[in-house]
Write a protein that holds these residues in place. Structure first.
Motif, PDB file in Angstrom:
ATOM      1  N   LEU A 276      -0.013  -8.024  -2.292  1.00  0.00           N
ATOM      2  CA  LEU A 276       1.333  -8.177  -2.825  1.00  0.00           C
ATOM      3  C   LEU A 276       1.256  -8.376  -4.327  1.00  0.00           C
ATOM      4  O   LEU A 276       0.810  -9.417  -4.802  1.00  0.00           O
ATOM      5  CB  LEU A 276       2.038  -9.361  -2.158  1.00  0.00           C
ATOM      6  CG  LEU A 276       3.558  -9.456  -2.394  1.00  0.00           C
ATOM      7  CD1 LEU A 276       4.258  -8.225  -1.809  1.00  0.00           C
ATOM      8  CD2 LEU A 276       4.114 -10.730  -1.773  1.00  0.00           C
ATOM      9  N   PHE A 277       1.644  -7.348  -5.086  1.00  0.00           N
ATOM     10  CA  PHE A 277       1.710  -7.423  -6.545  1.00  0.00           C
ATOM     11  C   PHE A 277       3.177  -7.595  -6.917  1.00  0.00           C
ATOM     12  O   PHE A 277       3.939  -6.629  -6.903  1.00  0.00           O
ATOM     13  CB  PHE A 277       1.143  -6.163  -7.187  1.00  0.00           C
ATOM     14  CG  PHE A 277      -0.326  -5.942  -6.905  1.00  0.00           C
ATOM     15  CD1 PHE A 277      -1.143  -6.973  -6.508  1.00  0.00           C
ATOM     16  CD2 PHE A 277      -0.880  -4.675  -7.055  1.00  0.00           C
ATOM     17  CE1 PHE A 277      -2.494  -6.771  -6.246  1.00  0.00           C
ATOM     18  CE2 PHE A 277      -2.230  -4.461  -6.812  1.00  0.00           C
ATOM     19  CZ  PHE A 277      -3.031  -5.506  -6.406  1.00  0.00           C
ATOM     20  N   GLU A 278       3.567  -8.834  -7.246  1.00  0.00           N
ATOM     21  CA  GLU A 278       4.968  -9.193  -7.402  1.00  0.00           C
ATOM     22  C   GLU A 278       5.703  -8.821  -6.113  1.00  0.00           C
ATOM     23  O   GLU A 278       5.434  -9.386  -5.075  1.00  0.00           O
ATOM     24  CB  GLU A 278       5.557  -8.517  -8.647  1.00  0.00           C
ATOM     25  CG  GLU A 278       4.968  -9.083  -9.944  1.00  0.00           C
ATOM     26  CD  GLU A 278       5.655  -8.562 -11.186  1.00  0.00           C
ATOM     27  OE1 GLU A 278       6.386  -7.555 -11.109  1.00  0.00           O
ATOM     28  OE2 GLU A 278       5.446  -9.165 -12.247  1.00  0.00           O
ATOM     29  N   ASP A 279       6.599  -7.841  -6.145  1.00  0.00           N
ATOM     30  CA  ASP A 279       7.366  -7.495  -4.942  1.00  0.00           C
ATOM     31  C   ASP A 279       6.844  -6.244  -4.250  1.00  0.00           C
ATOM     32  O   ASP A 279       7.464  -5.753  -3.305  1.00  0.00           O
ATOM     33  CB  ASP A 279       8.844  -7.278  -5.313  1.00  0.00           C
ATOM     34  CG  ASP A 279       9.494  -8.538  -5.866  1.00  0.00           C
ATOM     35  OD1 ASP A 279       9.135  -9.634  -5.389  1.00  0.00           O
ATOM     36  OD2 ASP A 279      10.333  -8.423  -6.769  1.00  0.00           O
ATOM     37  N   ASP A 280       5.726  -5.700  -4.722  1.00  0.00           N
ATOM     38  CA  ASP A 280       5.227  -4.429  -4.211  1.00  0.00           C
ATOM     39  C   ASP A 280       3.998  -4.631  -3.337  1.00  0.00           C
ATOM     40  O   ASP A 280       3.049  -5.299  -3.730  1.00  0.00           O
ATOM     41  CB  ASP A 280       4.872  -3.486  -5.380  1.00  0.00           C
ATOM     42  CG  ASP A 280       6.072  -3.204  -6.262  1.00  0.00           C
ATOM     43  OD1 ASP A 280       7.148  -2.944  -5.704  1.00  0.00           O
ATOM     44  OD2 ASP A 280       5.922  -3.250  -7.494  1.00  0.00           O
ATOM     45  N   LYS A 281       4.004  -4.037  -2.158  1.00  0.00           N
ATOM     46  CA  LYS A 281       2.840  -4.039  -1.265  1.00  0.00           C
ATOM     47  C   LYS A 281       1.963  -2.835  -1.628  1.00  0.00           C
ATOM     48  O   LYS A 281       2.417  -1.697  -1.592  1.00  0.00           O
ATOM     49  CB  LYS A 281       3.298  -3.957   0.190  1.00  0.00           C
ATOM     50  CG  LYS A 281       2.194  -4.047   1.220  1.00  0.00           C
ATOM     51  CD  LYS A 281       1.583  -5.440   1.277  1.00  0.00           C
ATOM     52  CE  LYS A 281       2.512  -6.461   1.903  1.00  0.00           C
ATOM     53  NZ  LYS A 281       2.775  -6.245   3.325  1.00  0.00           N
ATOM     54  N   VAL A 282       0.723  -3.102  -1.985  1.00  0.00           N
ATOM     55  CA  VAL A 282      -0.189  -2.042  -2.434  1.00  0.00           C
ATOM     56  C   VAL A 282      -1.482  -2.140  -1.637  1.00  0.00           C
ATOM     57  O   VAL A 282      -2.028  -3.233  -1.456  1.00  0.00           O
ATOM     58  CB  VAL A 282      -0.482  -2.165  -3.947  1.00  0.00           C
ATOM     59  CG1 VAL A 282      -1.420  -1.041  -4.398  1.00  0.00           C
ATOM     60  CG2 VAL A 282       0.809  -2.116  -4.751  1.00  0.00           C
ATOM     61  N   TYR A 283      -1.982  -0.985  -1.194  1.00  0.00           N
ATOM     62  CA  TYR A 283      -3.200  -0.919  -0.393  1.00  0.00           C
ATOM     63  C   TYR A 283      -4.347  -0.359  -1.222  1.00  0.00           C
ATOM     64  O   TYR A 283      -4.144   0.499  -2.091  1.00  0.00           O
ATOM     65  CB  TYR A 283      -2.975  -0.046   0.840  1.00  0.00           C
ATOM     66  CG  TYR A 283      -2.027  -0.646   1.852  1.00  0.00           C
ATOM     67  CD1 TYR A 283      -2.506  -1.278   2.998  1.00  0.00           C
ATOM     68  CD2 TYR A 283      -0.652  -0.586   1.669  1.00  0.00           C
ATOM     69  CE1 TYR A 283      -1.639  -1.832   3.939  1.00  0.00           C
ATOM     70  CE2 TYR A 283       0.227  -1.138   2.594  1.00  0.00           C
ATOM     71  CZ  TYR A 283      -0.276  -1.753   3.724  1.00  0.00           C
ATOM     72  OH  TYR A 283       0.577  -2.307   4.644  1.00  0.00           O
ATOM     73  N   ASN A 284      -5.536  -0.823  -0.902  1.00  0.00           N
ATOM     74  CA  ASN A 284      -6.753  -0.355  -1.566  1.00  0.00           C
ATOM     75  C   ASN A 284      -7.096   1.056  -1.067  1.00  0.00           C
ATOM     76  O   ASN A 284      -7.378   1.236   0.122  1.00  0.00           O
ATOM     77  CB  ASN A 284      -7.904  -1.319  -1.249  1.00  0.00           C
ATOM     78  CG  ASN A 284      -9.189  -0.962  -1.949  1.00  0.00           C
ATOM     79  OD1 ASN A 284      -9.640   0.166  -1.910  1.00  0.00           O
ATOM     80  ND2 ASN A 284      -9.793  -1.943  -2.589  1.00  0.00           N
ATOM     81  N   PRO A 285      -7.083   2.076  -1.945  1.00  0.00           N
ATOM     82  CA  PRO A 285      -7.344   3.454  -1.503  1.00  0.00           C
ATOM     83  C   PRO A 285      -8.710   3.636  -0.853  1.00  0.00           C
ATOM     84  O   PRO A 285      -8.843   4.391   0.119  1.00  0.00           O
ATOM     85  CB  PRO A 285      -7.243   4.271  -2.797  1.00  0.00           C
ATOM     86  CG  PRO A 285      -6.380   3.458  -3.687  1.00  0.00           C
ATOM     87  CD  PRO A 285      -6.707   2.031  -3.369  1.00  0.00           C
ATOM     88  N   TRP A 286      -9.728   2.967  -1.392  1.00  0.00           N
ATOM     89  CA  TRP A 286     -11.070   3.096  -0.818  1.00  0.00           C
ATOM     90  C   TRP A 286     -11.068   2.617   0.624  1.00  0.00           C
ATOM     91  O   TRP A 286     -11.627   3.259   1.513  1.00  0.00           O
ATOM     92  CB  TRP A 286     -12.067   2.296  -1.649  1.00  0.00           C
ATOM     93  CG  TRP A 286     -13.481   2.401  -1.161  1.00  0.00           C
ATOM     94  CD1 TRP A 286     -14.401   3.348  -1.494  1.00  0.00           C
ATOM     95  CD2 TRP A 286     -14.133   1.520  -0.231  1.00  0.00           C
ATOM     96  NE1 TRP A 286     -15.586   3.126  -0.831  1.00  0.00           N
ATOM     97  CE2 TRP A 286     -15.450   2.006  -0.047  1.00  0.00           C
ATOM     98  CE3 TRP A 286     -13.734   0.375   0.455  1.00  0.00           C
ATOM     99  CZ2 TRP A 286     -16.360   1.377   0.791  1.00  0.00           C
ATOM    100  CZ3 TRP A 286     -14.647  -0.252   1.297  1.00  0.00           C
ATOM    101  CH2 TRP A 286     -15.942   0.258   1.451  1.00  0.00           C
ATOM    102  N   LEU A 287     -10.422   1.472   0.865  1.00  0.00           N
ATOM    103  CA  LEU A 287     -10.373   0.916   2.212  1.00  0.00           C
ATOM    104  C   LEU A 287      -9.582   1.827   3.154  1.00  0.00           C
ATOM    105  O   LEU A 287      -9.980   2.068   4.299  1.00  0.00           O
ATOM    106  CB  LEU A 287      -9.752  -0.476   2.173  1.00  0.00           C
ATOM    107  CG  LEU A 287      -9.656  -1.232   3.503  1.00  0.00           C
ATOM    108  CD1 LEU A 287     -11.032  -1.420   4.108  1.00  0.00           C
ATOM    109  CD2 LEU A 287      -8.974  -2.583   3.287  1.00  0.00           C
ATOM    110  N   ILE A 288      -8.464   2.356   2.659  1.00  0.00           N
ATOM    111  CA  ILE A 288      -7.630   3.232   3.490  1.00  0.00           C
ATOM    112  C   ILE A 288      -8.398   4.489   3.888  1.00  0.00           C
ATOM    113  O   ILE A 288      -8.370   4.916   5.054  1.00  0.00           O
ATOM    114  CB  ILE A 288      -6.339   3.614   2.746  1.00  0.00           C
ATOM    115  CG1 ILE A 288      -5.444   2.384   2.570  1.00  0.00           C
ATOM    116  CG2 ILE A 288      -5.584   4.711   3.484  1.00  0.00           C
ATOM    117  CD1 ILE A 288      -4.992   1.735   3.860  1.00  0.00           C
ATOM    118  N   THR A 289      -9.107   5.096   2.941  1.00  0.00           N
ATOM    119  CA  THR A 289      -9.840   6.322   3.265  1.00  0.00           C
ATOM    120  C   THR A 289     -11.012   6.052   4.197  1.00  0.00           C
ATOM    121  O   THR A 289     -11.358   6.893   5.033  1.00  0.00           O
ATOM    122  CB  THR A 289     -10.337   7.015   1.985  1.00  0.00           C
ATOM    123  OG1 THR A 289     -11.089   6.089   1.191  1.00  0.00           O
ATOM    124  CG2 THR A 289      -9.174   7.532   1.159  1.00  0.00           C
TER     125      THR A 289
END
Length: 298
Positions: A276-289
């Motif tokens: 959670l970066f302020e109000d945005d949910k962001v995923y790690n691309p390396w982990l997702i791939t």
């Protein structure tokens, strides 16, 4: 795309030409165009190097990149596309600039310079004798660390003179030398070297059109204010660059749908649930791939 599609990091051209999966971050071009010198700080695995590679292929006048970008979002922006392949670009990574002592780290920096100069050998073949000898000095290890502090600035001068155009400087992994230096006890020497290197290159350099740096740790302005204080800093808490590092929830859903893995999205949310970066949910691309690879191979 075929069923064995992959996602690779690092080289934007290879990713596009080999038809690998790509979450379109080309809007990042418009983000950097609005700055003179900006530093992006993001965690490891958030796509920094791929974005820097994308910038290189977009801006460099040594590339013919229309085919790479023609089907991507940036191609719809006529104003941005006027910058396509229009600038001499210095694209250097400091990820290998480390070692157990300062001399070893400087030798590794010299190797990065050597690779760039040899890859752009027109500078050696067509420059005047003074410029040619200074470049050969970097390659032949005739220059000491003091002269290397102005090496990238010197390259911008030579390239500006050759092309009659201001130069874009891209420096990836700017903080890696500091990691090594802190670990092995030569932090003061290395921080002084980088202050001089960045300061000479990016401050009051009339050959510079734009400078973009990326790394993991935030540069503390107070530490380097005397030699390098004209930059903007964008971190995970900053207001710019957010959509261009990491994957949003919607991008994750689209990517999983592309691989016919939509049913796995709830599992991903359970496993990692993003940052959670302020109000945005962001995923790690390396982990997702990595997760996509696991699902496709099981």
């Amino acid at each position: 795309m075929t069923d064995n599609r992959k996602h690779i990091n690092g080289d934007f051209r290879k990713l596009i030409e080999r038809n690998y999966a790509y979450v379109d971050k080309t809007g990042f071009v418009n983000e950097v165009i609005n700055h003179h010198v900006i530093i992006y700080s993001r965690p490891d695995g958030f796509g920094k190097s791929l974005n820097m590679s994308m910038l290189y292929y977009f801006f460099s006048n040594q590339e013919e990149s229309h085919e790479l970008f023609k089907n991507l979002n940036i191609a719809k922006d006529e104003k941005a596309m006027k910058h396509l392949n229009q600038y001499p670009v210095i694209n250097i990574s400091l990820k290998n600039v480390g070692g157990t002592n300062f001399k070893e780290a400087i030798d590794n920096f010299r190797s990065e310079l050597e690779y760039f100069i040899i890859s752009n050998n027109y500078l050696l073949e067509n420059g005047d004798e003074y410029d040619r000898q200074s470049l050969i000095g970097y390659i032949n290890k005739e220059s000491d660390s003091l002269s290397l502090e102005s090496s990238i600035k010197n390259l911008t001068r030579i390239m500006h003179k050759y092309f009659n155009k201001e130069v874009i400087v891209l420096i990836d992994d700017y903080d890696t030398p500091l990691h090594f230096a802190y670990r092995y006890g030569y932090f003061n020497e290395m921080s002084q070297f980088l202050m001089s290197l960045f300061g000479s290159t990016l401050k009051t350099n009339f050959n510079l059109h734009m400078g973009v740096l990326s790394g993991c740790i935030r540069i503390v302005k107070d530490l380097i204010s005397e030699s390098f204080n004209n930059f903007e800093m964008d971190t995970v808490l900053g207001n710019c660059g957010k959509p261009y590092f990491g994957y949003t929830e919607n991008e994750v859903k689209c990517l999983f749908n592309e691989f016919n893995l939509s049913d796995k999205v709830p599992i991903i949310k359970e496993w990692c649930d993003g940052y959670l970066f302020e109000d945005d949910k962001v995923y790690n691309p390396w982990l997702i791939t990595k997760c996509i690879s696991i699902f496709l191979n099981n």
